[in-house]
Design a protein around this motif. Structure first.
Motif, PDB file in Angstrom:
ATOM      1  N   PRO A  87     -35.482  68.313  48.677  1.00 47.63           N
ATOM      2  CA  PRO A  87     -34.977  69.592  48.168  1.00 47.63           C
ATOM      3  C   PRO A  87     -34.518  69.466  46.717  1.00 47.63           C
ATOM      4  O   PRO A  87     -33.878  68.477  46.349  1.00 47.63           O
ATOM      5  N   GLY A  88     -34.884  70.430  45.900  1.00 45.51           N
ATOM      6  CA  GLY A  88     -34.469  70.420  44.500  1.00 45.51           C
ATOM      7  C   GLY A  88     -35.534  69.893  43.561  1.00 45.51           C
ATOM      8  O   GLY A  88     -35.408  70.035  42.341  1.00 45.51           O
ATOM      9  N   ALA A  89     -36.590  69.296  44.114  1.00 37.19           N
ATOM     10  CA  ALA A  89     -37.654  68.784  43.251  1.00 37.19           C
ATOM     11  C   ALA A  89     -38.492  69.955  42.732  1.00 37.19           C
ATOM     12  O   ALA A  89     -38.905  70.815  43.501  1.00 37.19           O
ATOM     13  N   GLU A  90     -38.725  69.964  41.415  1.00 37.55           N
ATOM     14  CA  GLU A  90     -39.563  71.017  40.819  1.00 37.55           C
ATOM     15  C   GLU A  90     -41.000  70.527  40.748  1.00 37.55           C
ATOM     16  O   GLU A  90     -41.627  70.506  39.691  1.00 37.55           O
ATOM     17  N   ILE A  91     -41.473  70.074  41.878  1.00 35.81           N
ATOM     18  CA  ILE A  91     -42.815  69.503  42.015  1.00 35.81           C
ATOM     19  C   ILE A  91     -43.462  70.261  43.161  1.00 35.81           C
ATOM     20  O   ILE A  91     -42.769  70.701  44.077  1.00 35.81           O
ATOM     21  N   THR A  92     -44.775  70.415  43.107  1.00 32.35           N
ATOM     22  CA  THR A  92     -45.444  71.148  44.191  1.00 32.35           C
ATOM     23  C   THR A  92     -46.191  70.185  45.108  1.00 32.35           C
ATOM     24  O   THR A  92     -46.964  69.344  44.647  1.00 32.35           O
ATOM     25  N   PHE A  93     -45.920  70.324  46.399  1.00 33.51           N
ATOM     26  CA  PHE A  93     -46.577  69.517  47.427  1.00 33.51           C
ATOM     27  C   PHE A  93     -47.466  70.439  48.248  1.00 33.51           C
ATOM     28  O   PHE A  93     -47.058  71.557  48.585  1.00 33.51           O
ATOM     29  N   THR A  94     -48.666  69.977  48.541  1.00 33.20           N
ATOM     30  CA  THR A  94     -49.622  70.825  49.255  1.00 33.20           C
ATOM     31  C   THR A  94     -50.195  70.036  50.420  1.00 33.20           C
ATOM     32  O   THR A  94     -50.460  68.832  50.287  1.00 33.20           O
ATOM     33  N   THR A  95     -50.389  70.698  51.547  1.00 29.52           N
ATOM     34  CA  THR A  95     -51.000  70.011  52.684  1.00 29.52           C
ATOM     35  C   THR A  95     -52.505  69.904  52.448  1.00 29.52           C
ATOM     36  O   THR A  95     -53.089  70.636  51.638  1.00 29.52           O
ATOM     37  N   LYS A  96     -53.124  69.005  53.204  1.00 31.60           N
ATOM     38  CA  LYS A  96     -54.571  68.856  53.101  1.00 31.60           C
ATOM     39  C   LYS A  96     -55.262  70.172  53.460  1.00 31.60           C
ATOM     40  O   LYS A  96     -56.251  70.556  52.815  1.00 31.60           O
ATOM     41  N   ASP A  97     -54.738  70.868  54.469  1.00 31.19           N
ATOM     42  CA  ASP A  97     -55.304  72.171  54.848  1.00 31.19           C
ATOM     43  C   ASP A  97     -55.251  73.158  53.681  1.00 31.19           C
ATOM     44  O   ASP A  97     -56.207  73.890  53.427  1.00 31.19           O
ATOM     45  N   GLU A  98     -54.115  73.183  52.997  1.00 31.32           N
ATOM     46  CA  GLU A  98     -53.983  74.102  51.853  1.00 31.32           C
ATOM     47  C   GLU A  98     -54.993  73.752  50.757  1.00 31.32           C
ATOM     48  O   GLU A  98     -55.589  74.641  50.146  1.00 31.32           O
ATOM     49  N   VAL A  99     -55.168  72.458  50.522  1.00 33.62           N
ATOM     50  CA  VAL A  99     -56.121  72.041  49.491  1.00 33.62           C
ATOM     51  C   VAL A  99     -57.539  72.424  49.922  1.00 33.62           C
ATOM     52  O   VAL A  99     -58.337  72.919  49.108  1.00 33.62           O
ATOM     53  N   GLU A 100     -57.840  72.231  51.211  1.00 28.64           N
ATOM     54  CA  GLU A 100     -59.174  72.627  51.700  1.00 28.64           C
ATOM     55  C   GLU A 100     -59.400  74.114  51.473  1.00 28.64           C
ATOM     56  O   GLU A 100     -60.489  74.534  51.070  1.00 28.64           O
ATOM     57  N   ARG A 101     -58.372  74.921  51.719  1.00 30.87           N
ATOM     58  CA  ARG A 101     -58.518  76.372  51.498  1.00 30.87           C
ATOM     59  C   ARG A 101     -58.709  76.696  50.021  1.00 30.87           C
ATOM     60  O   ARG A 101     -59.479  77.581  49.663  1.00 30.87           O
ATOM     61  N   LEU A 102     -57.997  75.953  49.142  1.00 28.03           N
ATOM     62  CA  LEU A 102     -58.167  76.186  47.699  1.00 28.03           C
ATOM     63  C   LEU A 102     -59.615  75.954  47.263  1.00 28.03           C
ATOM     64  O   LEU A 102     -60.090  76.587  46.325  1.00 28.03           O
ATOM     65  N   PHE A 103     -60.300  75.031  47.961  1.00 29.50           N
ATOM     66  CA  PHE A 103     -61.674  74.696  47.567  1.00 29.50           C
ATOM     67  C   PHE A 103     -62.706  75.274  48.529  1.00 29.50           C
ATOM     68  O   PHE A 103     -63.847  74.818  48.576  1.00 29.50           O
ATOM     69  N   ASP A 104     -62.302  76.314  49.262  1.00 30.13           N
ATOM     70  CA  ASP A 104     -63.234  77.039  50.122  1.00 30.13           C
ATOM     71  C   ASP A 104     -64.367  77.594  49.255  1.00 30.13           C
ATOM     72  O   ASP A 104     -64.118  78.224  48.226  1.00 30.13           O
ATOM     73  N   GLY A 105     -65.596  77.344  49.645  1.00 28.25           N
ATOM     74  CA  GLY A 105     -66.728  77.863  48.893  1.00 28.25           C
ATOM     75  C   GLY A 105     -67.222  76.926  47.795  1.00 28.25           C
ATOM     76  O   GLY A 105     -68.254  77.194  47.180  1.00 28.25           O
TER      77      GLY A 105
END
Ligand SMILES: C[S@@+](CC[C@H](N)C(=O)[O-])C[C@H]1O[C@@H](n2cnc3c(N)ncnc32)[C@H](O)[C@@H]1O
Length: 204
Positions: A144-162
């Motif tokens: 908590p408090g980190a100004e860093i973004t963490f993404t799940t593998k599922d989220e990354v897969e959705r970002l690269f859909d297509g």
């Protein structure tokens, strides 16, 4: 809480200056028959920018840090290198054959993360390639408090859909940071090709 400031980055640059380029950047560059236009986001001390320049690419190197920009300007040659001091969130990209962001996008705070990633994806020309690193949720810096973004593998897969996904791998391991501290890493590596008419790409 690890919220890196300019001093932290300067130590990182001292440790990584002259280091070899990241393997996945080299792999992405090797997918082209000939060099073209590349964007290196969060280019740091320039390991990947230097590699691309050595291999004939025209490179736009962007970094928020004044110290990084100074090091990047020193790499040259000036006719094929453009250095821009800007947070990635505020950078207005042109279009590129190769968009590279190794270990830099996670340092964008969550509020502006997805919009920035989308804008960079939209800057990849049809037939171009994106090579990018994300931090997964089990990364040690995810507190908590980190100004860093963490993404799940599922989220990354959705970002690269297509996209034509060449590699999308999560590597979780105990290791060290560039400056030598122990750290538990959770890193998601992506190499993906953009095709004409694919989904998930914002229209200009
Ligand atoms: C861990 S370093 C990686 C540098 C380089 N890509 C490499 O792999 O050696 C992260 C880099 O991102 C830059 N950075 C951090 N936040 C940024 C932001 N919001 N916009 C642009 N660059 C940023 C830092 O200045 C630093 O150069």
């Amino acid at each position: 809480v690890f919220n890196p400031d300019e001093q932290v980055w300067e130590r990182f640059f001292a440790a990584t200056r002259g280091q070899p380029a990241w393997g996945r950047l080299m792999k992405a560059a090797s997918m082209f028959d000939q060099p073209g236009d590349a964007l290196d986001v969060g280019a740091g001390a320039g390991r990947d920018t230097a590699y691309l320049l050595e291999h004939g690419w025209r490179v736009t190197a962007v970094d928020a840090s004044p110290a990084a920009v100074k090091l990047l300007r020193g790499i040259g040659p000036e006719d094929r290198l453009r250095v821009v001091r800007s947070p990635a969130e505020d950078f207005e990209p042109e279009t590129y054959d190769l968009v590279n962001a190794q270990f830099s996008l996670p340092f964008i705070a969550p509020a502006r993360f997805v919009a920035t990633v989308s804008r960079l994806q939209g800057a990849v020309r049809p037939g171009g390639v994106m090579a990018v690193t994300f931090f997964g949720p089990r990364d040690e810096w995810n507190v908590p408090g980190a100004e860093i973004t963490f993404t799940t593998k599922d989220e990354v897969e959705r970002l690269f859909d297509g996209w034509h996904v060449v590699e999308l791998t999560e590597v979780e391991q105990d290791g060290t940071t560039a400056t030598g501290g122990a750290k538990h890493w959770d890193v998601i590596h992506v190499i993906a090709g953009s095709g004409p008419g694919r989904k998930g790409r914002p229209r200009a």
